[in-house]
Structures are given as structure tokens and as C-alpha cells.
Design a protein around this motif. Sequence first.
Motif, PDB file in Angstrom:
ATOM      1  N   SER A 169     -24.670  39.592  -3.543  1.00  0.00           N
ATOM      2  CA  SER A 169     -26.049  41.406  -3.504  1.00  0.00           C
ATOM      3  C   SER A 169     -26.467  41.257  -1.738  1.00  0.00           C
ATOM      4  CB  SER A 169     -26.713  41.162  -4.328  1.00  0.00           C
ATOM      5  OG  SER A 169     -26.183  40.674  -6.102  1.00  0.00           O
ATOM      6  N   VAL A 215     -18.437  38.577  -3.215  1.00  0.00           N
ATOM      7  CA  VAL A 215     -18.809  39.932  -4.021  1.00  0.00           C
ATOM      8  C   VAL A 215     -20.779  40.375  -3.801  1.00  0.00           C
ATOM      9  CG1 VAL A 215     -17.592  40.155  -5.720  1.00  0.00           C
ATOM     10  CG2 VAL A 215     -19.084  38.728  -6.334  1.00  0.00           C
ATOM     11  N   GLY A 250     -18.150  34.399 -13.487  1.00  0.00           N
ATOM     12  CA  GLY A 250     -19.327  34.808 -14.793  1.00  0.00           C
ATOM     13  C   GLY A 250     -19.526  36.613 -14.778  1.00  0.00           C
ATOM     14  N   LEU A 251     -20.323  36.891 -14.646  1.00  0.00           N
ATOM     15  CA  LEU A 251     -20.467  38.230 -14.428  1.00  0.00           C
ATOM     16  C   LEU A 251     -19.122  39.051 -14.446  1.00  0.00           C
ATOM     17  CD1 LEU A 251     -21.074  40.698 -16.030  1.00  0.00           C
ATOM     18  CD2 LEU A 251     -23.053  41.281 -14.472  1.00  0.00           C
ATOM     19  N   ILE A 252     -19.587  38.888 -12.893  1.00  0.00           N
ATOM     20  CA  ILE A 252     -18.801  40.084 -11.853  1.00  0.00           C
ATOM     21  C   ILE A 252     -17.456  39.038 -11.564  1.00  0.00           C
ATOM     22  CG2 ILE A 252     -18.553  40.465  -9.751  1.00  0.00           C
ATOM     23  CD1 ILE A 252     -20.908  42.070 -11.029  1.00  0.00           C
ATOM     24  N   ASP A 268     -13.978  27.128 -10.462  1.00  0.00           N
ATOM     25  CA  ASP A 268     -15.835  27.444 -11.347  1.00  0.00           C
ATOM     26  C   ASP A 268     -16.472  25.721 -11.354  1.00  0.00           C
ATOM     27  OD1 ASP A 268     -17.399  29.764 -12.916  1.00  0.00           O
ATOM     28  OD2 ASP A 268     -18.534  27.796 -12.691  1.00  0.00           O
ATOM     29  N   ALA A 269     -17.065  25.720 -10.695  1.00  0.00           N
ATOM     30  CA  ALA A 269     -17.713  24.438 -10.469  1.00  0.00           C
ATOM     31  C   ALA A 269     -18.470  23.999 -12.413  1.00  0.00           C
ATOM     32  CB  ALA A 269     -19.288  24.291 -10.325  1.00  0.00           C
ATOM     33  N   ASP A 270     -18.329  24.439 -12.762  1.00  0.00           N
ATOM     34  CA  ASP A 270     -18.418  24.517 -14.265  1.00  0.00           C
ATOM     35  C   ASP A 270     -17.561  24.011 -14.832  1.00  0.00           C
ATOM     36  OD1 ASP A 270     -19.997  24.148 -16.795  1.00  0.00           O
ATOM     37  OD2 ASP A 270     -21.583  25.608 -16.292  1.00  0.00           O
ATOM     38  N   PRO A 314     -19.631  44.842  -4.962  1.00  0.00           N
ATOM     39  CA  PRO A 314     -19.358  45.806  -6.134  1.00  0.00           C
ATOM     40  C   PRO A 314     -21.112  46.712  -6.224  1.00  0.00           C
ATOM     41  CG  PRO A 314     -18.880  43.725  -6.203  1.00  0.00           C
ATOM     42  CD  PRO A 314     -19.544  43.925  -5.165  1.00  0.00           C
ATOM     43  N   SER A 341     -25.213  37.616 -18.078  1.00  0.00           N
ATOM     44  CA  SER A 341     -24.320  36.705 -17.213  1.00  0.00           C
ATOM     45  C   SER A 341     -23.290  36.295 -17.691  1.00  0.00           C
ATOM     46  CB  SER A 341     -25.309  35.424 -16.427  1.00  0.00           C
ATOM     47  OG  SER A 341     -26.884  35.809 -16.313  1.00  0.00           O
ATOM     48  N   GLY A 342     -22.406  34.993 -17.395  1.00  0.00           N
ATOM     49  CA  GLY A 342     -21.355  34.488 -18.196  1.00  0.00           C
ATOM     50  C   GLY A 342     -19.928  35.498 -18.451  1.00  0.00           C
ATOM     51  N   ALA A 390     -22.286  47.003  -8.709  1.00  0.00           N
ATOM     52  CA  ALA A 390     -21.932  47.311 -10.361  1.00  0.00           C
ATOM     53  C   ALA A 390     -22.894  45.692 -11.196  1.00  0.00           C
ATOM     54  CB  ALA A 390     -20.783  47.796 -10.495  1.00  0.00           C
ATOM     55  N   GLY A 391     -22.806  46.291 -12.259  1.00  0.00           N
ATOM     56  CA  GLY A 391     -24.140  45.320 -12.761  1.00  0.00           C
ATOM     57  C   GLY A 391     -24.781  45.492 -14.141  1.00  0.00           C
ATOM     58  N   CYS A 422     -17.269  34.385  -6.251  1.00  0.00           N
ATOM     59  CA  CYS A 422     -18.843  35.273  -7.385  1.00  0.00           C
ATOM     60  C   CYS A 422     -19.452  34.265  -7.657  1.00  0.00           C
ATOM     61  CB  CYS A 422     -17.099  36.054  -8.013  1.00  0.00           C
ATOM     62  SG  CYS A 422     -15.827  37.427  -7.053  1.00  0.00           S
ATOM     63  N   VAL A 423     -20.465  33.781  -6.768  1.00  0.00           N
ATOM     64  CA  VAL A 423     -21.740  32.957  -7.257  1.00  0.00           C
ATOM     65  C   VAL A 423     -22.397  32.858  -6.567  1.00  0.00           C
ATOM     66  CG1 VAL A 423     -20.082  30.775  -6.838  1.00  0.00           C
ATOM     67  CG2 VAL A 423     -20.543  30.985  -5.474  1.00  0.00           C
TER      68      VAL A 423
HETATM   69  P1  NAP Z   1     -23.189  35.199 -13.084  1.00  0.00           P
HETATM   70  O1  NAP Z   1     -22.415  35.464 -14.163  1.00  0.00           O
HETATM   71  O2  NAP Z   1     -24.132  34.113 -13.226  1.00  0.00           O
HETATM   72  O3  NAP Z   1     -22.086  33.441 -12.600  1.00  0.00           O
HETATM   73  C1  NAP Z   1     -21.952  32.978 -11.333  1.00  0.00           C
HETATM   74  C2  NAP Z   1     -20.869  31.856 -11.959  1.00  0.00           C
HETATM   75  O4  NAP Z   1     -20.610  31.313 -10.683  1.00  0.00           O
HETATM   76  C3  NAP Z   1     -20.644  31.570 -13.062  1.00  0.00           C
HETATM   77  O5  NAP Z   1     -19.931  30.685 -13.951  1.00  0.00           O
HETATM   78  C4  NAP Z   1     -21.865  30.182 -11.952  1.00  0.00           C
HETATM   79  O6  NAP Z   1     -21.335  28.925 -12.808  1.00  0.00           O
HETATM   80  C5  NAP Z   1     -20.713  30.399 -11.186  1.00  0.00           C
HETATM   81  N1  NAP Z   1     -21.510  28.653  -9.987  1.00  0.00           N
HETATM   82  C6  NAP Z   1     -22.447  29.134  -9.862  1.00  0.00           C
HETATM   83  N2  NAP Z   1     -23.051  27.679  -9.248  1.00  0.00           N
HETATM   84  C7  NAP Z   1     -21.585  27.303  -8.110  1.00  0.00           C
HETATM   85  C8  NAP Z   1     -21.200  26.979  -7.198  1.00  0.00           C
HETATM   86  N3  NAP Z   1     -21.445  26.364  -6.720  1.00  0.00           N
HETATM   87  N4  NAP Z   1     -20.116  26.911  -7.526  1.00  0.00           N
HETATM   88  C9  NAP Z   1     -18.823  27.102  -8.108  1.00  0.00           C
HETATM   89  N5  NAP Z   1     -19.024  27.936  -8.640  1.00  0.00           N
HETATM   90  C10 NAP Z   1     -20.340  28.071  -9.025  1.00  0.00           C
HETATM   91  O7  NAP Z   1     -23.797  35.094 -11.776  1.00  0.00           O
HETATM   92  P2  NAP Z   1     -22.851  36.714 -11.553  1.00  0.00           P
HETATM   93  O8  NAP Z   1     -23.729  37.959 -12.013  1.00  0.00           O
HETATM   94  O9  NAP Z   1     -21.788  37.121 -11.568  1.00  0.00           O
HETATM   95  O10 NAP Z   1     -23.191  37.317  -9.797  1.00  0.00           O
HETATM   96  C11 NAP Z   1     -22.153  36.370  -9.143  1.00  0.00           C
HETATM   97  C12 NAP Z   1     -22.269  37.082  -7.182  1.00  0.00           C
HETATM   98  O11 NAP Z   1     -22.251  38.231  -7.698  1.00  0.00           O
HETATM   99  C13 NAP Z   1     -23.503  36.190  -7.003  1.00  0.00           C
HETATM  100  O12 NAP Z   1     -23.347  36.388  -5.403  1.00  0.00           O
HETATM  101  C14 NAP Z   1     -24.348  38.491  -7.001  1.00  0.00           C
HETATM  102  O13 NAP Z   1     -25.813  38.702  -6.190  1.00  0.00           O
HETATM  103  C15 NAP Z   1     -23.330  39.605  -6.926  1.00  0.00           C
HETATM  104  N6  NAP Z   1     -23.512  40.317  -7.780  1.00  0.00           N
HETATM  105  C16 NAP Z   1     -24.027  40.622  -8.817  1.00  0.00           C
HETATM  106  C17 NAP Z   1     -24.217  41.629  -9.478  1.00  0.00           C
HETATM  107  C18 NAP Z   1     -25.163  42.185 -11.174  1.00  0.00           C
HETATM  108  O14 NAP Z   1     -25.639  42.825 -11.589  1.00  0.00           O
HETATM  109  N7  NAP Z   1     -25.088  40.901 -11.455  1.00  0.00           N
HETATM  110  C19 NAP Z   1     -24.170  42.604  -8.804  1.00  0.00           C
HETATM  111  C20 NAP Z   1     -23.723  42.801  -7.976  1.00  0.00           C
HETATM  112  C21 NAP Z   1     -23.019  41.597  -7.245  1.00  0.00           C
HETATM  113  P3  NAP Z   1     -22.362  28.066 -14.316  1.00  0.00           P
HETATM  114  O15 NAP Z   1     -22.799  29.466 -14.940  1.00  0.00           O
HETATM  115  O16 NAP Z   1     -22.934  26.668 -14.624  1.00  0.00           O
HETATM  116  O17 NAP Z   1     -24.165  28.268 -12.949  1.00  0.00           O
END
Ligand code: NAP
Length: 320
Positions: A110, A108, A24-26, A47-49, A134, A141-142, A136-137, A82-83
Motif C-alpha cells: 500500500s 502489492v 493472506g487476503l491479497i 509463506d513464512a508461516d 491493487p 486477513s489470511g 482493493a481490499g 504480498c506480505v
Molecule cells: P494478510 O492477509 O495479513 O497476509 C499477509 C501474509 O503474509 C500472511 O499470510 C502472513 O503470514 C505472511 N507474512 C507475513 N510476514 C511474512 C514474511 N516475513 N515472509 C513471508 N510471509 C509473511 O495481509 P494482506 O491484507 O493480504 O496484505 C498484504 C499486502 O497487501 C500488504 O503489503 C498490504 O499493504 C497490501 N494491501 C492490502 C490491502 C488490504 O485491504 N488488506 C489492499 C491493498 C494492498 P502470518 O499470517 O503468519 O502473519
Amino acid sequence: MAPDISGASPGVPIIDRLAIIGLGLIGSSIARAARRNKVATTIVAGDADPAVRARVEELALADEVAPTLAQAAEGADLVILCVPVGADAAVAQEIGLHLKRGAIVSDVGSVKSAVIAAIAPHLPPGVSLVPAHPVAGTEQSGPDAGFDSLFLHRWCILTPPEDADTGAIALVQAFWEALGSNVEIMTPAHHDLVLAITSHVPHLIAYNIVGTVAELEEATRSEVLKFSAGGFRDFTRIAASDPTMWRDVFLHNKDAVLEMLGRFNEDLTALQRMIRRGDGEGLFDLFTRTRAIRRGIVAQGQETAAPDFGRRAAETPAKP
Ligand code: NAP
């Protein structure tokens, strides 16, 4: 044993096989930044998706896209989850038995205490866990939302368990530094408390104020949207953050969030009293102190003073 990185130099891979689970984003930002900085010889994506996997192929974010999470983790030297934090336990269970001896697992998330409790039981002996966050964000998403400079000059907090292998900690630290981050090490509990007030409660406030607007009657709501530049707009950016990610953050950092929310409520009551009593001096003093905090954040290079909330400019900030 973690690889020896003592003689590592920029542009020379410090990891042979890097597996990123969740693009996803991270995760996709890590893939982009790792490639740009030549941190790993081979980047494997899992990735599961299936739609995400297909998009990762199209964007050529990794050298290999594995059909299952277990295959992504197999043979990897560093595996980064990174889920959403609520998915960490299931992912760790799925990959646990496929990890090679000497592999390092990181994440990664939060939230840290709950994530360690979710991942650690599924790791076999000889595998190290070095959790990371990290700081940062964006609200996107995606896999399309990621970019390779996301971590540049941003903090990355490592929360290794007390008995973690020092070589593994050094490798994860070197990894994030190679992506441009500044690294700090703290205990998981301290991380969760600090992030509750700097990130989790602010998100909750944004969700709450935008939620309040959503409940207003139609006429008032359309005026709020029209005049949103008055302050509301900035809350809407935060409140547009990923619902799955943020649901999981609040469910997994319950105690620290409730503790900080208690303090927040006390301070809000004090503010209410100042307004009711016409205490202009009290309000002025508080607003002067809060303004100084904002200026301190800008001075540390963690934000810009740009009036658009600094988002675009913040992607390539000046070195602090
Ligand atoms: P995201 O863009 O929604 O990406 C998450 C990815 O993981 C998506 O591709 C998702 O697929 C996939 N996923 C979900 N469940 C899964 C599973 N059971 N097995 C394998 N893949 C799976 O989210 P993100 O913002 O990158 O966040 C990911 C992590 O980074 C979180 O733990 C968050 O706490 C942390 N984080 C986020 C930020 C931020 O600002 N966004 C900053 C620092 C840390 P689908 O799209 O099909 O659901």
C-alpha cells in the motif's frame, strides 16, 4: 527479457511460472483470480508461516506450495510479494539470489517509495522490479479471506522505477488486466501522496474515533455500541483492518501521511470555527460538496449505494 505478450489472448497463460509470496487476503485473492482467469501455467505459493502453507494446501490455492520462500521464487517468471510492507526487505533478501535471470519481481504494498527502497537493493542484475498496488481490499486477513473477484473493475497502480524494462511493465500491466483490474501508472512519490489522503488518513481517522470510544467510561461506551448504526459502525469496519499491515503503512509513508494530516487538521479547525460561530451556510455548503464526492465514487463503479456500505454487493459490481 520479459516474455512477448503482444499476441496474448484471454484464457491463454501469459506467465509460465507465477510465485506468490504471502498468501493472506491479497496473495490468496491473486492465486484465486490467476487460476480462474488461467493467467499462469503454474502457480507456486510461499509463506513464512507453516499454518498458512498448510491452509493453502487444504484450499488447493496453488499448484505447488514451497517449503521456503527461496524455493518458491526459484525459476519463477513473475514473483509477487504480498506480505506486510515492513517484511518486504527481509523477503527480498531471502529470495534475491535465487531469482532466475529475466525474472520480474512485483509487490502489492500500500506504500511505494519505501517498498522500492526496501526491495531494489536485494535484486541481482537481470531481474526487473515493477511495483504494483491493487486498490482493493477488505478488513479481513489470511488465506480464507481472499476471493477471486476482489480485483474486478478495481484500479491497480503500477509505480515502475524510471529505468524499468518496458517489456516487464507491459507484462505486469497485462497480468492485472487479466485479473479484471484497470491499470494506471504513476511515480512512487505521487502514489504515496494520493493514497495518503484516499486511504491512509481515512484509516487513521477511523482508528482514532474508535480508539476514543474505547477510552470512554463503560456506560457511555455501551450506548455507543447500541446506537452504532448512527455512523460509528462504518468507522469500526475500517478500524478492524489488520494491525500489522496498517502499522507498517504508517511507518513507511510517514511524510505523505503527516503532510495530509496537516491539511486535515486545518480543515477540521475551520469546521470547528463554523460550528462555534453558528455558520449554517458554511456547513451546508461543505456537506453539499462532500455528498457530490460520494455520488461521484458510486457513479464510477468504485462503490455501490447499498445501505450496508456496499461491501457484499461491491464484490461483484456492475461494470462502470
Ligand atoms: P494478510 O492477509 O495479513 O497476509 C499477509 C501474509 O503474509 C500472511 O499470510 C502472513 O503470514 C505472511 N507474512 C507475513 N510476514 C511474512 C514474511 N516475513 N515472509 C513471508 N510471509 C509473511 O495481509 P494482506 O491484507 O493480504 O496484505 C498484504 C499486502 O497487501 C500488504 O503489503 C498490504 O499493504 C497490501 N494491501 C492490502 C490491502 C488490504 O485491504 N488488506 C489492499 C491493498 C494492498 P502470518 O499470517 O503468519 O502473519
